[in-house]
Design a protein around this motif. Structure first.
Motif, PDB file in Angstrom:
ATOM      1  N   ALA A 143       0.815  -1.216   0.000  1.00  0.00           N
ATOM      2  CA  ALA A 143       0.000   0.000   0.000  1.00  0.00           C
ATOM      3  C   ALA A 143       0.849   1.267   0.000  1.00  0.00           C
ATOM      4  O   ALA A 143       0.344   2.361  -0.272  1.00  0.00           O
ATOM      5  CB  ALA A 143      -0.939  -0.003   1.208  1.00  0.00           C
ATOM      6  N   MET A 144       2.147   1.143   0.299  1.00  0.00           N
ATOM      7  CA  MET A 144       3.046   2.292   0.308  1.00  0.00           C
ATOM      8  C   MET A 144       3.566   2.655  -1.084  1.00  0.00           C
ATOM      9  O   MET A 144       4.230   3.687  -1.248  1.00  0.00           O
ATOM     10  CB  MET A 144       4.256   2.006   1.205  1.00  0.00           C
ATOM     11  CG  MET A 144       3.954   1.888   2.685  1.00  0.00           C
ATOM     12  SD  MET A 144       5.417   1.322   3.591  1.00  0.00           S
ATOM     13  CE  MET A 144       6.655   2.503   3.083  1.00  0.00           C
ATOM     14  N   SER A 145       3.283   1.851  -2.088  1.00  0.00           N
ATOM     15  CA  SER A 145       3.906   2.023  -3.406  1.00  0.00           C
ATOM     16  C   SER A 145       3.652   3.402  -4.001  1.00  0.00           C
ATOM     17  O   SER A 145       4.593   4.133  -4.341  1.00  0.00           O
ATOM     18  CB  SER A 145       3.414   0.928  -4.362  1.00  0.00           C
ATOM     19  OG  SER A 145       3.789  -0.344  -3.890  1.00  0.00           O
ATOM     20  N   LEU A 146       2.395   3.783  -4.163  1.00  0.00           N
ATOM     21  CA  LEU A 146       2.089   5.096  -4.746  1.00  0.00           C
ATOM     22  C   LEU A 146       2.525   6.243  -3.840  1.00  0.00           C
ATOM     23  O   LEU A 146       3.069   7.234  -4.336  1.00  0.00           O
ATOM     24  CB  LEU A 146       0.598   5.185  -5.077  1.00  0.00           C
ATOM     25  CG  LEU A 146       0.154   4.555  -6.395  1.00  0.00           C
ATOM     26  CD1 LEU A 146      -1.348   4.738  -6.592  1.00  0.00           C
ATOM     27  CD2 LEU A 146       0.903   5.156  -7.583  1.00  0.00           C
ATOM     28  N   PRO A 147       2.312   6.174  -2.516  1.00  0.00           N
ATOM     29  CA  PRO A 147       2.821   7.255  -1.663  1.00  0.00           C
ATOM     30  C   PRO A 147       4.338   7.421  -1.750  1.00  0.00           C
ATOM     31  O   PRO A 147       4.839   8.546  -1.731  1.00  0.00           O
ATOM     32  CB  PRO A 147       2.375   6.837  -0.254  1.00  0.00           C
ATOM     33  CG  PRO A 147       1.132   6.051  -0.488  1.00  0.00           C
ATOM     34  CD  PRO A 147       1.399   5.292  -1.755  1.00  0.00           C
ATOM     35  N   CYS A 148       5.077   6.310  -1.853  1.00  0.00           N
ATOM     36  CA  CYS A 148       6.541   6.415  -1.998  1.00  0.00           C
ATOM     37  C   CYS A 148       6.906   7.044  -3.333  1.00  0.00           C
ATOM     38  O   CYS A 148       7.868   7.816  -3.430  1.00  0.00           O
ATOM     39  CB  CYS A 148       7.188   5.051  -1.858  1.00  0.00           C
ATOM     40  SG  CYS A 148       7.222   4.421  -0.162  1.00  0.00           S
ATOM     41  N   LEU A 161       0.925  14.812   1.905  1.00  0.00           N
ATOM     42  CA  LEU A 161      -0.161  13.836   1.813  1.00  0.00           C
ATOM     43  C   LEU A 161       0.376  12.414   1.692  1.00  0.00           C
ATOM     44  O   LEU A 161      -0.212  11.483   2.255  1.00  0.00           O
ATOM     45  CB  LEU A 161      -1.057  14.167   0.616  1.00  0.00           C
ATOM     46  CG  LEU A 161      -1.931  15.414   0.770  1.00  0.00           C
ATOM     47  CD1 LEU A 161      -2.734  15.666  -0.493  1.00  0.00           C
ATOM     48  CD2 LEU A 161      -2.870  15.269   1.971  1.00  0.00           C
ATOM     49  N   ALA A 162       1.487  12.231   0.999  1.00  0.00           N
ATOM     50  CA  ALA A 162       2.064  10.895   0.888  1.00  0.00           C
ATOM     51  C   ALA A 162       2.487  10.366   2.251  1.00  0.00           C
ATOM     52  O   ALA A 162       2.271   9.185   2.572  1.00  0.00           O
ATOM     53  CB  ALA A 162       3.264  10.921  -0.069  1.00  0.00           C
ATOM     54  N   ALA A 163       3.099  11.222   3.054  1.00  0.00           N
ATOM     55  CA  ALA A 163       3.473  10.809   4.409  1.00  0.00           C
ATOM     56  C   ALA A 163       2.237  10.426   5.217  1.00  0.00           C
ATOM     57  O   ALA A 163       2.255   9.440   5.976  1.00  0.00           O
ATOM     58  CB  ALA A 163       4.246  11.929   5.098  1.00  0.00           C
ATOM     59  N   ALA A 164       1.159  11.184   5.043  1.00  0.00           N
ATOM     60  CA  ALA A 164      -0.084  10.874   5.749  1.00  0.00           C
ATOM     61  C   ALA A 164      -0.675   9.551   5.263  1.00  0.00           C
ATOM     62  O   ALA A 164      -1.161   8.733   6.066  1.00  0.00           O
ATOM     63  CB  ALA A 164      -1.095  12.003   5.548  1.00  0.00           C
ATOM     64  N   PHE A 165      -0.630   9.312   3.949  1.00  0.00           N
ATOM     65  CA  PHE A 165      -1.163   8.055   3.409  1.00  0.00           C
ATOM     66  C   PHE A 165      -0.390   6.856   3.945  1.00  0.00           C
ATOM     67  O   PHE A 165      -0.980   5.816   4.260  1.00  0.00           O
ATOM     68  CB  PHE A 165      -1.091   8.068   1.876  1.00  0.00           C
ATOM     69  CG  PHE A 165      -1.938   9.119   1.224  1.00  0.00           C
ATOM     70  CD1 PHE A 165      -3.043   9.649   1.870  1.00  0.00           C
ATOM     71  CD2 PHE A 165      -1.633   9.588  -0.051  1.00  0.00           C
ATOM     72  CE1 PHE A 165      -3.838  10.624   1.270  1.00  0.00           C
ATOM     73  CE2 PHE A 165      -2.406  10.553  -0.656  1.00  0.00           C
ATOM     74  CZ  PHE A 165      -3.509  11.069   0.003  1.00  0.00           C
ATOM     75  N   ALA A 224      -1.962   3.941   6.152  1.00  0.00           N
ATOM     76  CA  ALA A 224      -1.913   2.577   5.624  1.00  0.00           C
ATOM     77  C   ALA A 224      -1.349   1.593   6.646  1.00  0.00           C
ATOM     78  O   ALA A 224      -1.752   0.422   6.688  1.00  0.00           O
ATOM     79  CB  ALA A 224      -1.084   2.538   4.339  1.00  0.00           C
ATOM     80  N   TRP A 225      -0.411   2.054   7.478  1.00  0.00           N
ATOM     81  CA  TRP A 225       0.220   1.161   8.459  1.00  0.00           C
ATOM     82  C   TRP A 225      -0.558   1.063   9.769  1.00  0.00           C
ATOM     83  O   TRP A 225      -0.231   0.228  10.610  1.00  0.00           O
ATOM     84  CB  TRP A 225       1.646   1.640   8.752  1.00  0.00           C
ATOM     85  CG  TRP A 225       2.628   1.149   7.732  1.00  0.00           C
ATOM     86  CD1 TRP A 225       3.094   1.820   6.644  1.00  0.00           C
ATOM     87  CD2 TRP A 225       3.239  -0.142   7.690  1.00  0.00           C
ATOM     88  NE1 TRP A 225       3.962   1.032   5.924  1.00  0.00           N
ATOM     89  CE2 TRP A 225       4.080  -0.179   6.549  1.00  0.00           C
ATOM     90  CE3 TRP A 225       3.176  -1.276   8.512  1.00  0.00           C
ATOM     91  CZ2 TRP A 225       4.837  -1.294   6.205  1.00  0.00           C
ATOM     92  CZ3 TRP A 225       3.933  -2.396   8.155  1.00  0.00           C
ATOM     93  CH2 TRP A 225       4.748  -2.395   7.027  1.00  0.00           C
ATOM     94  N   THR A 226      -1.551   1.908   9.944  1.00  0.00           N
ATOM     95  CA  THR A 226      -2.283   1.918  11.221  1.00  0.00           C
ATOM     96  C   THR A 226      -3.757   1.548  11.060  1.00  0.00           C
ATOM     97  O   THR A 226      -4.537   1.712  11.988  1.00  0.00           O
ATOM     98  CB  THR A 226      -2.173   3.302  11.877  1.00  0.00           C
ATOM     99  OG1 THR A 226      -2.642   4.305  10.969  1.00  0.00           O
ATOM    100  CG2 THR A 226      -0.734   3.610  12.261  1.00  0.00           C
ATOM    101  N   THR A 227      -4.135   1.054   9.904  1.00  0.00           N
ATOM    102  CA  THR A 227      -5.515   0.655   9.656  1.00  0.00           C
ATOM    103  C   THR A 227      -5.548  -0.795   9.186  1.00  0.00           C
ATOM    104  O   THR A 227      -4.519  -1.355   8.791  1.00  0.00           O
ATOM    105  CB  THR A 227      -6.163   1.552   8.579  1.00  0.00           C
ATOM    106  OG1 THR A 227      -5.360   1.530   7.395  1.00  0.00           O
ATOM    107  CG2 THR A 227      -6.295   2.991   9.076  1.00  0.00           C
ATOM    108  N   GLY A 260      -6.819   0.374   0.213  1.00  0.00           N
ATOM    109  CA  GLY A 260      -7.652   1.293  -0.567  1.00  0.00           C
ATOM    110  C   GLY A 260      -7.160   2.725  -0.488  1.00  0.00           C
ATOM    111  O   GLY A 260      -7.170   3.459  -1.485  1.00  0.00           O
ATOM    112  N   ILE A 261      -6.712   3.131   0.706  1.00  0.00           N
ATOM    113  CA  ILE A 261      -6.184   4.490   0.864  1.00  0.00           C
ATOM    114  C   ILE A 261      -4.875   4.649   0.084  1.00  0.00           C
ATOM    115  O   ILE A 261      -4.674   5.644  -0.622  1.00  0.00           O
ATOM    116  CB  ILE A 261      -5.972   4.801   2.355  1.00  0.00           C
ATOM    117  CG1 ILE A 261      -7.330   4.966   3.050  1.00  0.00           C
ATOM    118  CG2 ILE A 261      -5.120   6.063   2.534  1.00  0.00           C
ATOM    119  CD1 ILE A 261      -7.251   5.125   4.544  1.00  0.00           C
ATOM    120  N   GLY A 262      -3.984   3.672   0.192  1.00  0.00           N
ATOM    121  CA  GLY A 262      -2.696   3.762  -0.464  1.00  0.00           C
ATOM    122  C   GLY A 262      -2.764   3.774  -1.977  1.00  0.00           C
ATOM    123  O   GLY A 262      -1.944   4.415  -2.642  1.00  0.00           O
TER     124      GLY A 262
END
Length: 318
Positions: A141-146, A234-238, A242-245, A252-254
């Motif tokens: 889920a971190m792919s797009l935020p990274c 926003l990427a940091a927030a995503f 993603a890691w706390t849900t 879905g968020i990521g």
């Protein structure tokens, strides 16, 4: 050195801003842009979401198999586009027309490096997360935020300190140890010249417009800061969300919210830039609007001729 990079010039006074001599409304460019973004959205937006939830809730496969299937499909079209871009820039018969001003044959432009770093940020969590046993949905889920962080952070840094940062290597048309313009400048230059077929003529016209228009420099800086700051924050927030849900929500968020950010930001950018361009045209005769700022770009004799041809064209069409 072209007369357009002469730092002793004080002003440039045609009846309108120097034209860029480029439009997307010809040669099927507008259609090609629509197709490109549609396929990218399908590949890295719709497809990962549909596959993940349909396989998870329909086929009931475990996370390892689910993420392995997704990883095997994502990146096909984007990889093809990057390979095609490299062909245009380095290998094709007309590659010399698409290269940055003053660059050698195998000198990459800034966008090649920027998108390469961003794609690395995208694929590392995607591959690592799908390779674990069991597969890590949070990592994938971190792919797009990274990708957002790797792509947007250079825009933010160069936007906050325009023409202040210097590096010991060439950045597109900017020679080593030259103050870097905001990142949107080189991004527009490289994408239009290479992918859009604007070639060196557009690089020269874009340089002339940027050097002679204070409003254009403001447009480039503000858009760099906006995309850089909003994307990084926003990427940091995503990633944190993603890691706390739970897996279903975090995935879905990521994979979903980054696209929402991109679409909203693109719409706002188009609206605001159009408004600023109209203001530039209306206020061109006002003091300070067309004050010159030199980029100090060194050019070959042939590139100086192209710059002069662009200038002559501008003079004939004011």
């Amino acid at each position: 050195m072209s007369t357009f990079s002469d730092a002793t010039l004080d002003s440039y006074n045609p009846s309108r801003p120097p034209p860029l001599n480029y439009t997307i409304k010809c040669n099927r460019r507008e259609f090609a842009i629509i197709v490109f973004f549609t396929l990218i959205f399908l590949e890295a937006g719709i497809l990962p979401l549909i596959l993940f939830y349909s396989i998870r809730w329909g086929a009931h496969l475990d996370n390892t198999k689910n993420l392995a299937i997704i990883t095997s499909l994502v990146g096909t079209y984007s990889g093809y586009k990057l390979a095609r871009r490299s062909w245009y820039l380095f290998i094709s018969d007309g590659s010399h027309q698409r290269r940055p001003i003053g660059a050698g044959r195998f000198g990459p432009d800034a966008f090649t490096i920027q998108i390469g770093l961003a794609m690395t940020g995208f694929f590392v969590p995607l591959i690592v997360g799908s390779s674990l046993e069991p597969g890590s949905v949070h990592a994938v889920a971190m792919s797009l935020p990274c990708f957002m962080i790797a792509f947007c952070l250079p825009l933010l840094i160069t936007g906050i300190w325009p023409h202040k940062l210097k590096v010991p290597f060439r950045v597109s048309s900017m020679p080593p140890y030259t103050g870097l313009p905001p990142g949107v400048y080189t991004m527009v230059e490289d994408i239009v010249a290479v992918d859009g077929g604007g070639c060196v003529e557009f690089r020269q016209a874009w340089r002339i417009r940027y050097e002679h228009s204070a409003i254009m420099r403001r447009i480039v800086r503000v858009t760099s800061i906006w995309w850089g700051a909003s994307g990084t924050i926003l990427a940091a927030a995503f990633i944190a969300i993603a890691w706390t849900t739970p897996d279903d929500i975090g995935y879905g968020i990521g994979w979903g919210l980054p696209w929402l950010w991109a679409m909203v930001s693109a719409a706002l950018t188009v609206w605001w830039v159009h408004r600023e361009l109209e203001r530039e045209k209306e206020q061109w005769d006002h003091p300070g609007v067309h004050k010159v700022y030199s980029l100090h770009i060194a050019q070959t004799v042939d590139e100086e001729k192209v710059a002069q041809e662009v200038n002559d064209f501008n003079d004939r069409n004011v």
